[in-house]
Design a protein around this motif. Sequence first.
Motif, PDB file in Angstrom:
ATOM      1  N   GLU A   1       0.834  -1.129  -0.097  1.00 13.16           N
ATOM      2  CA  GLU A   1      -0.162   0.032  -0.067  1.00 13.16           C
ATOM      3  C   GLU A   1       0.862   0.984  -0.087  1.00 13.16           C
ATOM      4  O   GLU A   1       1.956   1.330   0.694  1.00 13.16           O
ATOM      5  CB  GLU A   1      -0.934  -0.014   1.304  1.00 13.16           C
ATOM      6  CG  GLU A   1      -1.863  -1.043   1.340  1.00 13.16           C
ATOM      7  CD  GLU A   1      -3.119  -1.132   2.354  1.00 13.16           C
ATOM      8  OE1 GLU A   1      -2.647  -0.264   3.241  1.00 13.16           O
ATOM      9  OE2 GLU A   1      -3.877  -1.863   2.635  1.00 13.16           O
ATOM     10  N   PHE A   2       0.301   2.290  -0.519  1.00 14.96           N
ATOM     11  CA  PHE A   2       1.114   3.609  -0.816  1.00 14.96           C
ATOM     12  C   PHE A   2       0.975   4.517   0.518  1.00 14.96           C
ATOM     13  O   PHE A   2      -0.233   4.487   1.161  1.00 14.96           O
ATOM     14  CB  PHE A   2       0.674   4.430  -1.922  1.00 14.96           C
ATOM     15  CG  PHE A   2       0.863   3.872  -3.244  1.00 14.96           C
ATOM     16  CD1 PHE A   2       2.347   4.021  -3.758  1.00 14.96           C
ATOM     17  CD2 PHE A   2       0.281   3.054  -3.863  1.00 14.96           C
ATOM     18  CE1 PHE A   2       2.684   3.370  -4.851  1.00 14.96           C
ATOM     19  CE2 PHE A   2       0.429   2.364  -5.097  1.00 14.96           C
ATOM     20  CZ  PHE A   2       1.731   2.790  -5.454  1.00 14.96           C
ATOM     21  N   ALA A   3       1.897   5.091   1.100  1.00 16.40           N
ATOM     22  CA  ALA A   3       1.958   5.681   2.336  1.00 16.40           C
ATOM     23  C   ALA A   3       1.254   7.196   1.744  1.00 16.40           C
ATOM     24  O   ALA A   3       1.086   7.592   0.757  1.00 16.40           O
ATOM     25  CB  ALA A   3       3.146   6.148   2.731  1.00 16.40           C
ATOM     26  N   SER A   4       1.019   8.281   2.943  1.00 15.39           N
ATOM     27  CA  SER A   4       0.388   9.238   2.752  1.00 15.39           C
ATOM     28  C   SER A   4       1.356  10.228   1.760  1.00 15.39           C
ATOM     29  O   SER A   4       2.642  10.060   1.816  1.00 15.39           O
ATOM     30  CB  SER A   4       0.264   9.976   4.048  1.00 15.39           C
ATOM     31  OG  SER A   4      -0.067  11.166   4.085  1.00 15.39           O
TER      32      SER A   4
ATOM     33  N   HIS B   1      -0.787   9.277  -0.478  1.00 18.10           N
ATOM     34  CA  HIS B   1      -1.740   8.423  -1.356  1.00 18.10           C
ATOM     35  C   HIS B   1      -2.175   7.292  -0.756  1.00 18.10           C
ATOM     36  O   HIS B   1      -2.264   6.288  -1.206  1.00 18.10           O
ATOM     37  CB  HIS B   1      -0.575   8.176  -2.378  1.00 18.10           C
ATOM     38  CG  HIS B   1       0.068   9.243  -3.034  1.00 18.10           C
ATOM     39  ND1 HIS B   1      -0.192  10.032  -3.528  1.00 18.10           N
ATOM     40  CD2 HIS B   1       1.561   9.379  -3.054  1.00 18.10           C
ATOM     41  CE1 HIS B   1       0.442  10.792  -4.020  1.00 18.10           C
ATOM     42  NE2 HIS B   1       1.562  10.583  -3.879  1.00 18.10           N
ATOM     43  N   GLN B   2      -2.609   7.444   0.653  1.00 22.76           N
ATOM     44  CA  GLN B   2      -3.237   6.532   1.298  1.00 22.76           C
ATOM     45  C   GLN B   2      -4.627   5.860   0.487  1.00 22.76           C
ATOM     46  O   GLN B   2      -5.211   6.907  -0.046  1.00 22.76           O
ATOM     47  CB  GLN B   2      -3.750   6.578   2.850  1.00 22.76           C
ATOM     48  CG  GLN B   2      -4.334   7.885   3.049  1.00 22.76           C
ATOM     49  CD  GLN B   2      -3.543   9.310   3.318  1.00 22.76           C
ATOM     50  OE1 GLN B   2      -2.613   9.469   2.569  1.00 22.76           O
ATOM     51  NE2 GLN B   2      -4.130  10.037   3.871  1.00 22.76           N
ATOM     52  N   GLY B   3      -5.059   4.718   0.673  1.00 22.88           N
ATOM     53  CA  GLY B   3      -6.178   4.240  -0.127  1.00 22.88           C
ATOM     54  C   GLY B   3      -5.858   3.737  -1.550  1.00 22.88           C
ATOM     55  O   GLY B   3      -6.517   3.036  -2.147  1.00 22.88           O
TER      56      GLY B   3
ATOM     57  N   SER C   1      -3.275   0.923  -3.388  1.00 20.75           N
ATOM     58  CA  SER C   1      -2.343  -0.104  -3.435  1.00 20.75           C
ATOM     59  C   SER C   1      -1.968  -0.609  -4.742  1.00 20.75           C
ATOM     60  O   SER C   1      -2.285  -0.472  -5.722  1.00 20.75           O
ATOM     61  CB  SER C   1      -3.217  -1.279  -2.568  1.00 20.75           C
ATOM     62  OG  SER C   1      -4.339  -1.418  -3.449  1.00 20.75           O
TER      63      SER C   1
END
Length: 370
Positions: A69-72, A74-76, A78
């Motif tokens: 998953e991508f971190a902040s 870009h959360q949400g 994957s």
Amino acid sequence: MRRRQGHTLGEVLMSMALLALVAVTALGILQWALYGSQTQQGKTMAALLAQRQMEQLLAEQEPRSGSGEFASPHQGFSWAARVEEIKDEPFLNLEITVNGPRGARYHLKTQRCKQRRNLVYLSNKRLLKTSEDVREDEILFEQPGLSEFSLSPDGETLVFVDFEGGKPQLFSRPLKKDSVVTRLARHPEGMREPSYSPDGKSLAFATQEDGRSQVFVWDLSTNTYKNRSQGEHHDGSPTWTPDGKGLIVCRDGNSLVLLGEGSEKVLVELEDAWMATPEMSKDGKTLLLMSSRDGNPELYTVDLATRQWKRLTDNPGYDEQPHFSPDGKRILFTSQGEDEVPRLYSMNPDGSALTPLTPDQMGDSPRWVP
């Protein structure tokens, strides 16, 4: 007739109902537009993230399947990577899928070699470093007279030809950026075509002796040189055998000769054609070379046991300067098109899987980085 004053209650209620309907409709359209914009933004972001993740995957020495998953911020979002070998080919299939909010999804697919191979080459008097799979040109060195060079077996030192006192001599510098150049060796008649020995202790080079082109060997530990040709022929294009015990030279243009310590052996000879830039495979069984045997300079391999020739290229322009990759699975070379500009290509040892490496710019004198 008496004029009516004002509006009836029914008319007022009807107007208010119409206004409410218009407001609800407008709000719905606005929400729909906003949702569509957010969805499109999500798809665009998924595409950008997929491209970034693919670049990271391509840059890895040994790409592997995985997910995350991508971190902040870009959360949400994957990602999932799939790496698959291609049967009987030295390539990998790489796939990246990125999923995000509101059904955002983007999929990328490409190929690369199983092993990442680096190389250096000349372009407009600059020495550049890049990769066969991910072209990211890095300028290492710029020299007006730079044309011929050799890399040490550990890939850390560059020996090149430059002029001093009107004669070409050998100079050295570490391959890394901003290194200091020093003169390595000097010969009264000049020195050309340097070639490091496999153990890095000697340099073969071509020079003039009694009006003939001869091949010498410079001992880097003693700073002395010795003529390895010692004949009445013209020798050039020296390259070492994999064990470092012999030198293969192009003699008089039409034969390839193995020079040992006090011995000579003709490996390949042609009567009506010339040959150049020979190189022996790591197992000592095959010669890779350029020849005009079919009328046009093309690349060939020769089986040294059977003397069977195999043509690897078919191009109206010059195909030249071939080199086996360190693992022996690819060949790096230059080829000229209709504009007569040399560009870099790589291919399998049988001539298949031709890959353009510098389609948009000149590329000359390529070497694999060990």
